[in-house]
Design a protein around this motif. Structure first.
Motif, PDB file in Angstrom:
ATOM      1  N   SER B 139       4.728  53.996  49.234  1.00  0.00           N
ATOM      2  CA  SER B 139       3.844  54.316  50.365  1.00  0.00           C
ATOM      3  C   SER B 139       4.628  54.981  51.503  1.00  0.00           C
ATOM      4  CB  SER B 139       3.061  53.079  50.835  1.00  0.00           C
ATOM      5  OG  SER B 139       3.846  52.266  51.644  1.00  0.00           O
ATOM      6  N   CYS B 140       5.910  54.631  51.672  1.00  0.00           N
ATOM      7  CA  CYS B 140       6.770  55.347  52.646  1.00  0.00           C
ATOM      8  C   CYS B 140       6.823  56.827  52.251  1.00  0.00           C
ATOM      9  CB  CYS B 140       8.212  54.820  52.633  1.00  0.00           C
ATOM     10  SG  CYS B 140       8.419  53.112  53.139  1.00  0.00           S
ATOM     11  N   LYS B 141       7.168  57.048  50.976  1.00  0.00           N
ATOM     12  CA  LYS B 141       7.384  58.416  50.499  1.00  0.00           C
ATOM     13  C   LYS B 141       6.105  59.256  50.587  1.00  0.00           C
ATOM     14  CE  LYS B 141       9.158  61.220  46.702  1.00  0.00           C
ATOM     15  NZ  LYS B 141       8.180  62.269  47.043  1.00  0.00           N
ATOM     16  N   ALA B 142       4.992  58.675  50.147  1.00  0.00           N
ATOM     17  CA  ALA B 142       3.729  59.419  50.156  1.00  0.00           C
ATOM     18  C   ALA B 142       3.369  59.855  51.585  1.00  0.00           C
ATOM     19  CB  ALA B 142       2.618  58.545  49.570  1.00  0.00           C
ATOM     20  N   CYS B 143       3.589  58.968  52.545  1.00  0.00           N
ATOM     21  CA  CYS B 143       3.274  59.283  53.938  1.00  0.00           C
ATOM     22  C   CYS B 143       4.225  60.359  54.471  1.00  0.00           C
ATOM     23  CB  CYS B 143       3.313  58.011  54.796  1.00  0.00           C
ATOM     24  SG  CYS B 143       2.689  58.255  56.473  1.00  0.00           S
ATOM     25  N   HIS B 144       5.531  60.208  54.170  1.00  0.00           N
ATOM     26  CA  HIS B 144       6.502  61.209  54.626  1.00  0.00           C
ATOM     27  C   HIS B 144       6.191  62.586  54.025  1.00  0.00           C
ATOM     28  CE1 HIS B 144       9.799  58.118  55.929  1.00  0.00           C
ATOM     29  NE2 HIS B 144       8.690  58.050  56.623  1.00  0.00           N
ATOM     30  N   ASP B 145       5.865  62.595  52.749  1.00  0.00           N
ATOM     31  CA  ASP B 145       5.556  63.872  52.087  1.00  0.00           C
ATOM     32  C   ASP B 145       4.405  64.605  52.784  1.00  0.00           C
ATOM     33  OD1 ASP B 145       7.528  63.467  50.255  1.00  0.00           O
ATOM     34  OD2 ASP B 145       6.217  62.885  48.604  1.00  0.00           O
ATOM     35  N   GLN B 146       3.423  63.841  53.193  1.00  0.00           N
ATOM     36  CA  GLN B 146       2.240  64.446  53.829  1.00  0.00           C
ATOM     37  C   GLN B 146       2.425  64.737  55.316  1.00  0.00           C
ATOM     38  OE1 GLN B 146      -1.861  62.734  52.751  1.00  0.00           O
ATOM     39  NE2 GLN B 146      -0.456  61.126  52.107  1.00  0.00           N
ATOM     40  N   PHE B 147       3.158  63.831  55.995  1.00  0.00           N
ATOM     41  CA  PHE B 147       3.081  63.852  57.459  1.00  0.00           C
ATOM     42  C   PHE B 147       4.415  64.010  58.206  1.00  0.00           C
ATOM     43  CE2 PHE B 147      -0.712  61.362  56.095  1.00  0.00           C
ATOM     44  CZ  PHE B 147      -1.677  62.253  56.547  1.00  0.00           C
ATOM     45  N   LYS B 148       5.504  64.157  57.459  1.00  0.00           N
ATOM     46  CA  LYS B 148       6.801  64.260  58.141  1.00  0.00           C
ATOM     47  C   LYS B 148       7.564  65.487  57.672  1.00  0.00           C
ATOM     48  CE  LYS B 148      11.084  61.735  59.071  1.00  0.00           C
ATOM     49  NZ  LYS B 148      12.078  60.838  58.481  1.00  0.00           N
ATOM     50  N   ASP B 149       8.075  66.277  58.627  1.00  0.00           N
ATOM     51  CA  ASP B 149       8.912  67.416  58.274  1.00  0.00           C
ATOM     52  C   ASP B 149      10.251  66.923  57.734  1.00  0.00           C
ATOM     53  OD1 ASP B 149       7.329  69.613  58.823  1.00  0.00           O
ATOM     54  OD2 ASP B 149       7.848  69.646  60.952  1.00  0.00           O
ATOM     55  N   LYS B 150      10.840  67.708  56.836  1.00  0.00           N
ATOM     56  CA  LYS B 150      12.157  67.352  56.266  1.00  0.00           C
ATOM     57  C   LYS B 150      13.218  67.405  57.362  1.00  0.00           C
ATOM     58  CE  LYS B 150      10.678  67.491  51.876  1.00  0.00           C
ATOM     59  NZ  LYS B 150      10.410  66.274  51.174  1.00  0.00           N
TER      60      LYS B 150
END
Lengths: 150, 150
Positions: B139-150
């Motif tokens: 769930s961390c990863k899924a949220c980062h993928d959608q909502f956080k810039d690299k």
């Protein structure tokens, strides 16, 4: 002073007292303690706003914030390991590593005061909250005066 | 996109939806959410080290860390208020404010998974902890993928 720091770093390197062993690197320890203290200060500030009459007293919110403060007051101390005084971003004074017993006393006092704050918030009594807020704020200030650069 | 942001900022200025009202300024909100997520990630990482067999499993420590993770998983979301996307230090994607329902869903999912993690840690069973760790990490990863810039 530098000798003490070097010795502390040597001990840390040797794993004799590796208090920052939980952190991948000293920079993470510094970021962690700064982050946890900042988050704590924000929640503490919300209680302060109520205690000082800047926002309306809300017993539920006071309690939630006090719970968070008390929880976070426990965590920064493990991040003041040896070697972490070398990280440029820190405002930690050398006194932390030179007078570890005094620093521990200050850390323990904060935890005691924030636990009192949590209990006071639970009563739903604004006067109790004000008193506990003031005592806690005093322990923040006393520790910063001794152990944190401006 | 810029229009949406400007509109959001206008609303925030007007106090229509001032989700960052608890923060003195948008910069504090950004610092707060980054700080709380960083502290959470450190405690989550300690559980991960046990789940992945990098350090010995210690049920008490796992439980303490999971309690901290579950508590901290609740707090960053109030700091994603309108106007806080303008702060240069943020890696938050515009999608957060463009798709608020999806973002809320991701935030809720993390809180649900970290609550499961807390319950799993309480059982003292390493396999249960591993399973809950993995679900939470997802769930961390899924949220980062959608909502956080690299």
């Amino acid at each position: 002073m530098k000798h003490i720091r070097m010795l502390a770093l040597l001990f840390a390197t040797l794993g004799v007292t590796a208090a920052h062993a939980q952190f991948a690197k000293p920079e993470d320890a510094v970021k962690y303690r700064k982050s946890s203290l900042f988050v704590m200060s924000q929640h503490f500030g919300r209680i302060g706003a109520m205690a000082q009459g800047k926002v309306a007293f809300n017993a539920t919110l006071a309690q939630e914030n006090a719970d968070t403060v008390a929880m976070l007051a426990k965590v920064p101390w493990a991040a003041f390991g040896e070697g972490t005084d070398m990280v440029p971003e820190t405002k930690a004074k050398a006194a932390i590593w030179e007078q570890p017993a005094k620093f521990k006393e200050a850390a323990d006092k904060l935890q005691k005061e924030t636990e009192n704050l949590r209990v006071a918030a639970k009563t739903g009594n604004l006067d109790a909250l004000k008193k506990a807020f003031s005592a806690t704020a005093g322990s923040c200030k006393a520790c910063h005066d001794q152990f944190k650069d401006k």
